[in-house]
Design a protein around this motif. Sequence first.
Motif, PDB file in Angstrom:
ATOM      1  N   PRO A 280       0.829  -1.216   0.000  1.00  0.00           N
ATOM      2  CA  PRO A 280       0.000   0.000   0.000  1.00  0.00           C
ATOM      3  C   PRO A 280       0.861   1.263   0.000  1.00  0.00           C
ATOM      4  N   ILE A 281       0.307   2.341  -0.528  1.00  0.00           N
ATOM      5  CA  ILE A 281       1.055   3.592  -0.646  1.00  0.00           C
ATOM      6  C   ILE A 281       1.504   4.100   0.712  1.00  0.00           C
ATOM      7  N   ASP A 282       0.693   3.911   1.761  1.00  0.00           N
ATOM      8  CA  ASP A 282       1.107   4.427   3.074  1.00  0.00           C
ATOM      9  C   ASP A 282       2.352   3.707   3.587  1.00  0.00           C
ATOM     10  N   VAL A 283       2.511   2.420   3.238  1.00  0.00           N
ATOM     11  CA  VAL A 283       3.718   1.688   3.611  1.00  0.00           C
ATOM     12  C   VAL A 283       4.923   2.240   2.837  1.00  0.00           C
TER      13      VAL A 283
ATOM     14  N   ARG B 265       5.283   5.287   1.658  1.00  0.00           N
ATOM     15  CA  ARG B 265       5.630   6.608   2.231  1.00  0.00           C
ATOM     16  C   ARG B 265       6.420   6.440   3.533  1.00  0.00           C
ATOM     17  N   ARG B 266       5.997   5.489   4.353  1.00  0.00           N
ATOM     18  CA  ARG B 266       6.683   5.263   5.630  1.00  0.00           C
ATOM     19  C   ARG B 266       8.130   4.817   5.399  1.00  0.00           C
TER      20      ARG B 266
ATOM     21  N   TYR C  54       9.943   5.448   2.743  1.00  0.00           N
ATOM     22  CA  TYR C  54      10.683   6.588   2.191  1.00  0.00           C
ATOM     23  C   TYR C  54      11.149   7.517   3.313  1.00  0.00           C
ATOM     24  N   GLN C  55      10.255   7.797   4.276  1.00  0.00           N
ATOM     25  CA  GLN C  55      10.627   8.659   5.402  1.00  0.00           C
ATOM     26  C   GLN C  55      11.722   8.002   6.244  1.00  0.00           C
TER      27      GLN C  55
ATOM     28  N   ASP D  94       8.558  -6.043   3.669  1.00  0.00           N
ATOM     29  CA  ASP D  94       7.877  -4.778   3.343  1.00  0.00           C
ATOM     30  C   ASP D  94       8.890  -3.707   2.945  1.00  0.00           C
TER      31      ASP D  94
ATOM     32  N   SER E 218       5.012  12.938   2.936  1.00  0.00           N
ATOM     33  CA  SER E 218       3.556  13.093   2.820  1.00  0.00           C
ATOM     34  C   SER E 218       3.143  13.607   1.447  1.00  0.00           C
ATOM     35  N   LYS E 219       4.115  14.187   0.714  1.00  0.00           N
ATOM     36  CA  LYS E 219       3.820  14.727  -0.612  1.00  0.00           C
ATOM     37  C   LYS E 219       4.548  13.951  -1.712  1.00  0.00           C
TER      38      LYS E 219
ATOM     39  N   ALA F 238      -1.204   6.542  -7.931  1.00  0.00           N
ATOM     40  CA  ALA F 238      -1.906   5.328  -7.508  1.00  0.00           C
ATOM     41  C   ALA F 238      -2.369   4.500  -8.704  1.00  0.00           C
TER      42      ALA F 238
END
Length: 642
Positions: A355-358, A360-361, A363-364, A399, A516-517, A522
Amino acid sequence: MPAPTDDILSVLRQHWGHKAFRPGQEEIIRSVLAGHDTLALLPTGGGKSVCFQVPTLAHDGLCLVISPLIALMKDQVENLRKRGIKAEAVYAGMSHRDIDQTLDNCVYGPVKFLYVSPERLLTEMFRARVGKMKVQLIAVDEAHCLSQWGYDFRPPYLQISALRELLPGVPVLALTATATEEVRRDIGQKLNFGPTGQIFQRSFQRPNLSYSVLHTEDKLQRLLQVLKGVGPGKTAVVYARTRKQTEQAAAWLQQNGLSAAAYHAGLAADQRTRVQQDWTNDKTRIVVATNAFGMGIDKPDVRCVVHLDAPDSLEAYYQEAGRAGRDELYAFAVLLWAPNDAHEMRRRVALGHPPIDVVRRVYQALANYSGTAVGGGELVAFDFDLQQFASTYRLKPIDAHNAMRVLEKAGLVQLNEAVFSPAKVHIPLDVRDLYRFQVANERHDQLIKAILRLYGGEVFSSFQNVSEGALSQQLRWSTSDVRKTLEYLHKAGIVQYQPRHEDPQALFTTPRHDASKLPLDAKALETARERDLQKTEAVIQYTNGMRCRQQLLLEYFGELDSKPCRICDHCLAEKRRQQKAVVATDLREQVLAQLRTAPRTPRELLAGFQPNQADALTALLRDLVDTGVLRYTDAGQLIATA
């Protein structure tokens, strides 16, 4: 002005010792020399590099070679230098000063080949220099990376079209071993091929290569049977998906008396080199490796390539299997397939698109791990240990790995496997300033003299690979003392020293974003997931296919009119079935002919045939009785009913 055929043949003979070109090479070279944009599709081992190396050496000027594989770039540069040909490379992990010096050499020196990784193409430093170079040809290796429809799409490759604007009139030669019709069309569009662009394609058919899929629940036992069946002492490559599998399989083969060794990126550089050299020199017969092994290695006498697990695409399978039989003698490509493999492949596709939220996490976490601020870090490589990274930020390793791959395919980060880089030294001072320093510093003078004695005056003009071990032997110092002294000289500005390096690395290919950006599409990610699933289903269909294996592969690449190969497992099984049917028909006629003359008992019939025909004859008699063609008399004899 195109070079005469005699001239390009003389280049081939002079530098490679070959008397003639391989099929397809000369036509491709002539197209390049005539100034045409050219797409060349040559099978694995078909000699793609010669297609840009020969025309470059036949004329003045430099060839810019774009390649995504650092290890392969370094191997090709080293091989060219061994032939006395000036070659350089620019890739992730090099220092700013080293890149600067390398590009200067290409502008002002006699360099014939500059290998560049695609993410370096439009950096400010590269753009400022490339226009000053006398570039006569742009060669794009692994050109399928240009296409989103390919199996290894890499966004930095899309920068090549912008590079062409900086080098107007310079032809492009795109090279790949595998490309479907859709990918071929996409390559031409992405590279802005001119109206005279040409495509040269050899058939993907390998007449000497027998493809097989062996269904088994015990892959290691089946692997042992395959390798023993190929013949003792034959050279083979076994591909495994994980490092652990390579070591387990190699140990299993060794325990069973076969000459085998494991190869993967987790081994120390000197150990990888030793395994590869022992295999190349036939000291080790079997290498069990992850899929990077074999790239750029031209060993023609590999008799067998076995896959313990299927690759994720038929393109990858064709390339890896194609490392067998490059000498055009009979060879085997074997895929071992277990009952749960199809499910496992589909599961990997699902895991490979988190998922995209994973994403992003991760990447951070990568920004925190590397200490990179928003807006910074572009193309600055840093050491990257996946297990340590995942543990530090409480991520599941699978992941973290898959999210990094998504970020890589989105053109936001780049991962580099461990590639050995030897220590390098450059002396930026002129001879007089260096001499004054040597006179005033006796101990440092000893090391400087040793460097000049071993590596010559070229250390004044560019970075040179050095061995701390060789320097320590020359000076009778410890290797640690050599390194400490080099580090001191580096800090003092007397030499520029880059220590040896062999750790995996990562880098941001764009200025670091706010997580976040993060510019993730998607819809594009979902399309990529569907495309990967389609490629997986094509592999599964290949394993289940009730047709000639080679025909299935050729149809995938757009060759729709091929004939059965007659040597794959399916063709050989069909041949045996037909032979069995002919034998059964002949046996039936013989039985009926005998019974038409007089009734006979089964034992009397069996006595009239060879002992090795007994089982087939017994089965035939039972079938003929069941279908009413024969019947038993009251005396137990068989007679024909018609």
